[in-house]
Motif scaffolding. Structure first.
Motif, PDB file in Angstrom:
ATOM      1  N   GLU A 116       8.118 -11.837  -0.452  1.00 51.82           N
ATOM      2  CA  GLU A 116       6.684 -11.591  -0.637  1.00 51.82           C
ATOM      3  C   GLU A 116       6.365 -10.102  -0.634  1.00 51.82           C
ATOM      4  O   GLU A 116       5.449  -9.662  -1.339  1.00 51.82           O
ATOM      5  CB  GLU A 116       5.884 -12.335   0.437  1.00 51.82           C
ATOM      6  CG  GLU A 116       5.906 -13.847   0.236  1.00 51.82           C
ATOM      7  CD  GLU A 116       4.987 -14.592   1.182  1.00 51.82           C
ATOM      8  OE1 GLU A 116       4.328 -13.948   2.032  1.00 51.82           O
ATOM      9  OE2 GLU A 116       4.923 -15.834   1.070  1.00 51.82           O
ATOM     10  N   ILE A 117       7.113  -9.323   0.119  1.00 47.38           N
ATOM     11  CA  ILE A 117       6.923  -7.871   0.079  1.00 47.38           C
ATOM     12  C   ILE A 117       7.229  -7.338  -1.317  1.00 47.38           C
ATOM     13  O   ILE A 117       6.456  -6.556  -1.885  1.00 47.38           O
ATOM     14  CB  ILE A 117       7.810  -7.186   1.135  1.00 47.38           C
ATOM     15  CG1 ILE A 117       7.263  -7.442   2.544  1.00 47.38           C
ATOM     16  CG2 ILE A 117       7.910  -5.672   0.875  1.00 47.38           C
ATOM     17  CD1 ILE A 117       8.192  -7.009   3.653  1.00 47.38           C
ATOM     18  N   ILE A 118       8.365  -7.751  -1.880  1.00 45.02           N
ATOM     19  CA  ILE A 118       8.745  -7.283  -3.225  1.00 45.02           C
ATOM     20  C   ILE A 118       7.705  -7.719  -4.251  1.00 45.02           C
ATOM     21  O   ILE A 118       7.287  -6.930  -5.112  1.00 45.02           O
ATOM     22  CB  ILE A 118      10.133  -7.810  -3.614  1.00 45.02           C
ATOM     23  CG1 ILE A 118      11.191  -7.314  -2.620  1.00 45.02           C
ATOM     24  CG2 ILE A 118      10.499  -7.384  -5.027  1.00 45.02           C
ATOM     25  CD1 ILE A 118      11.354  -5.831  -2.537  1.00 45.02           C
ATOM     26  N   ASN A 150       0.827  -1.201   0.000  1.00 43.62           N
ATOM     27  CA  ASN A 150       0.000   0.000   0.000  1.00 43.62           C
ATOM     28  C   ASN A 150       0.862   1.252   0.000  1.00 43.62           C
ATOM     29  O   ASN A 150       0.605   2.201  -0.759  1.00 43.62           O
ATOM     30  CB  ASN A 150      -0.921   0.011   1.216  1.00 43.62           C
ATOM     31  CG  ASN A 150      -1.634   1.342   1.387  1.00 43.62           C
ATOM     32  OD1 ASN A 150      -2.528   1.691   0.635  1.00 43.62           O
ATOM     33  ND2 ASN A 150      -1.209   2.115   2.381  1.00 43.62           N
ATOM     34  N   ALA A 151       1.882   1.282   0.837  1.00 42.55           N
ATOM     35  CA  ALA A 151       2.758   2.455   0.915  1.00 42.55           C
ATOM     36  C   ALA A 151       3.453   2.700  -0.416  1.00 42.55           C
ATOM     37  O   ALA A 151       3.591   3.848  -0.856  1.00 42.55           O
ATOM     38  CB  ALA A 151       3.771   2.284   2.033  1.00 42.55           C
ATOM     39  N   ALA A 152       3.893   1.627  -1.075  1.00 47.18           N
ATOM     40  CA  ALA A 152       4.530   1.782  -2.383  1.00 47.18           C
ATOM     41  C   ALA A 152       3.551   2.357  -3.397  1.00 47.18           C
ATOM     42  O   ALA A 152       3.907   3.229  -4.206  1.00 47.18           O
ATOM     43  CB  ALA A 152       5.072   0.439  -2.861  1.00 47.18           C
ATOM     44  N   SER A 153       2.308   1.880  -3.368  1.00 51.66           N
ATOM     45  CA  SER A 153       1.291   2.382  -4.286  1.00 51.66           C
ATOM     46  C   SER A 153       1.025   3.865  -4.050  1.00 51.66           C
ATOM     47  O   SER A 153       0.882   4.648  -5.001  1.00 51.66           O
ATOM     48  CB  SER A 153       0.004   1.566  -4.107  1.00 51.66           C
ATOM     49  OG  SER A 153      -1.004   2.017  -4.983  1.00 51.66           O
ATOM     50  N   ASP A 167       7.588  -1.562 -13.449  1.00 52.30           N
ATOM     51  CA  ASP A 167       8.368  -0.405 -13.919  1.00 52.30           C
ATOM     52  C   ASP A 167       8.442   0.699 -12.873  1.00 52.30           C
ATOM     53  O   ASP A 167       8.829   1.825 -13.181  1.00 52.30           O
ATOM     54  CB  ASP A 167       7.768   0.146 -15.206  1.00 52.30           C
ATOM     55  CG  ASP A 167       6.320   0.584 -15.039  1.00 52.30           C
ATOM     56  OD1 ASP A 167       5.712   0.232 -14.005  1.00 52.30           O
ATOM     57  OD2 ASP A 167       5.802   1.274 -15.932  1.00 52.30           O
ATOM     58  N   PHE A 168       8.060   0.391 -11.626  1.00 54.22           N
ATOM     59  CA  PHE A 168       8.141   1.387 -10.556  1.00 54.22           C
ATOM     60  C   PHE A 168       9.227   0.964  -9.594  1.00 54.22           C
ATOM     61  O   PHE A 168       9.188  -0.170  -9.102  1.00 54.22           O
ATOM     62  CB  PHE A 168       6.814   1.501  -9.818  1.00 54.22           C
ATOM     63  CG  PHE A 168       6.842   2.458  -8.651  1.00 54.22           C
ATOM     64  CD1 PHE A 168       7.070   3.817  -8.852  1.00 54.22           C
ATOM     65  CD2 PHE A 168       6.673   2.012  -7.362  1.00 54.22           C
ATOM     66  CE1 PHE A 168       7.102   4.701  -7.778  1.00 54.22           C
ATOM     67  CE2 PHE A 168       6.695   2.883  -6.282  1.00 54.22           C
ATOM     68  CZ  PHE A 168       6.923   4.227  -6.494  1.00 54.22           C
ATOM     69  N   HIS A 223       5.309  -5.243  -6.569  1.00 59.78           N
ATOM     70  CA  HIS A 223       5.246  -5.330  -8.028  1.00 59.78           C
ATOM     71  C   HIS A 223       3.812  -5.547  -8.517  1.00 59.78           C
ATOM     72  O   HIS A 223       3.411  -5.032  -9.554  1.00 59.78           O
ATOM     73  CB  HIS A 223       6.131  -6.466  -8.519  1.00 59.78           C
ATOM     74  CG  HIS A 223       7.593  -6.124  -8.544  1.00 59.78           C
ATOM     75  ND1 HIS A 223       8.591  -7.082  -8.569  1.00 59.78           N
ATOM     76  CD2 HIS A 223       8.231  -4.925  -8.538  1.00 59.78           C
ATOM     77  CE1 HIS A 223       9.769  -6.479  -8.589  1.00 59.78           C
ATOM     78  NE2 HIS A 223       9.567  -5.182  -8.557  1.00 59.78           N
ATOM     79  N   GLN A 224       3.028  -6.286  -7.746  1.00 56.78           N
ATOM     80  CA  GLN A 224       1.641  -6.527  -8.143  1.00 56.78           C
ATOM     81  C   GLN A 224       0.818  -5.249  -8.128  1.00 56.78           C
ATOM     82  O   GLN A 224      -0.002  -5.009  -9.031  1.00 56.78           O
ATOM     83  CB  GLN A 224       1.007  -7.558  -7.191  1.00 56.78           C
ATOM     84  CG  GLN A 224       1.496  -8.985  -7.403  1.00 56.78           C
ATOM     85  CD  GLN A 224       1.010  -9.924  -6.309  1.00 56.78           C
ATOM     86  OE1 GLN A 224       0.273  -9.529  -5.399  1.00 56.78           O
ATOM     87  NE2 GLN A 224       1.412 -11.195  -6.392  1.00 56.78           N
TER      88      GLN A 224
END
Length: 220
Positions: free
Chosen positions: A207-209, A156-159, A219-220, A213-214
């Motif tokens: 699993e975090i990575i 969520n934080a990555a998104s 590409d982020f 990616h999901q």
């Protein structure tokens, strides 16, 4: 052909850095009392960006405000309201016009949450830090459901970081914080799928990575 530190480089995700100078991640403690980004952070990163580095890594942006590395951490914890998103967008825009890219270091302190932040931190196992001074409380072991929640929080934080305009994220797996705690056989004595051999102890990080990616794309 020789390569110099001034030459550009394209990362595997596709981000092109103008050179190979990187400002390493350093905790700033400049978040506000609700763990939001602040104008002080913008000013700091604007000045670093003007220094000429190709990439800037933030320090210790937490994915769960209950387990901070220190007071003043920025936390991206759950959905962000309009004010929090505006603050992150301004932070991400601090490098505009310099050619620098800002990557957010996402972290969870785990058992290294200071006792004055949380007296009952979480960890892969109930193994405390054997340090003088009573800086950290005795941790309890995360349940599998809680591990899944932490993985979702990283994603969520990555998104949110992507939506705010940051170039990417760095997942903090060092310095004794939660991911490092899972990898270490000294702090991870679990016997389930998240412990045991090296494959089990690294499952959390992998699993975090994968989840990032999901939700944010390759590409982020």
């Amino acid at each position: 052909m020789s390569v110099t530190i001034a030459d550009p480089i394209t990362l595997p995700c596709g981000v092109r850095l103008k050179n190979r100078l990187v400002k390493a991640a350093m905790t700033a403690g400049l978040g506000d009392e609700t763990n939001r980004a602040t104008p002080r952070l913008e000013t700091l990163y604007r000045r670093w960006a003007a220094g000429g580095a190709g990439a800037l890594l933030t320090g210790n942006v937490q994915i769960d405000r209950r387990y901070l590395e220190r007071p003043g951490n920025v936390a991206i914890d759950g959905p962000q309201d309009a004010a929090a998103m505006r603050a992150l967008e301004a932070f991400a825009a601090a490098a505009n016009g310099t050619g620098a890219e800002i990557f957010v270091q996402l972290s969870h302190a785990g058992r290294q949450t200071p006792i004055y932040v949380n007296k009952s931190p979480v960890a892969p196992s109930a193994v405390g830090l054997d340090l003088p001074g009573g800086q950290f409380g005795a941790p309890r072991a995360l349940t599998v459901d809680e591990i899944e929640d932490v993985i979702d929080r990283f994603a969520n934080a990555a998104s949110v970081c992507k939506a705010a305009g940051f170039s990417g994220v760095q997942v903090h797996g060092a310095h004794g914080y939660l991911i490092n705690q899972f990898i270490s056989p000294y702090s991870n004595v679990r016997t389930d799928e998240y412990g045991g051999d090296l494959q089990g102890r690294t499952r959390f990080a992998v699993e975090i990575i994968r989840r990032i990616h999901q939700v944010a794309g390759q590409d982020f």
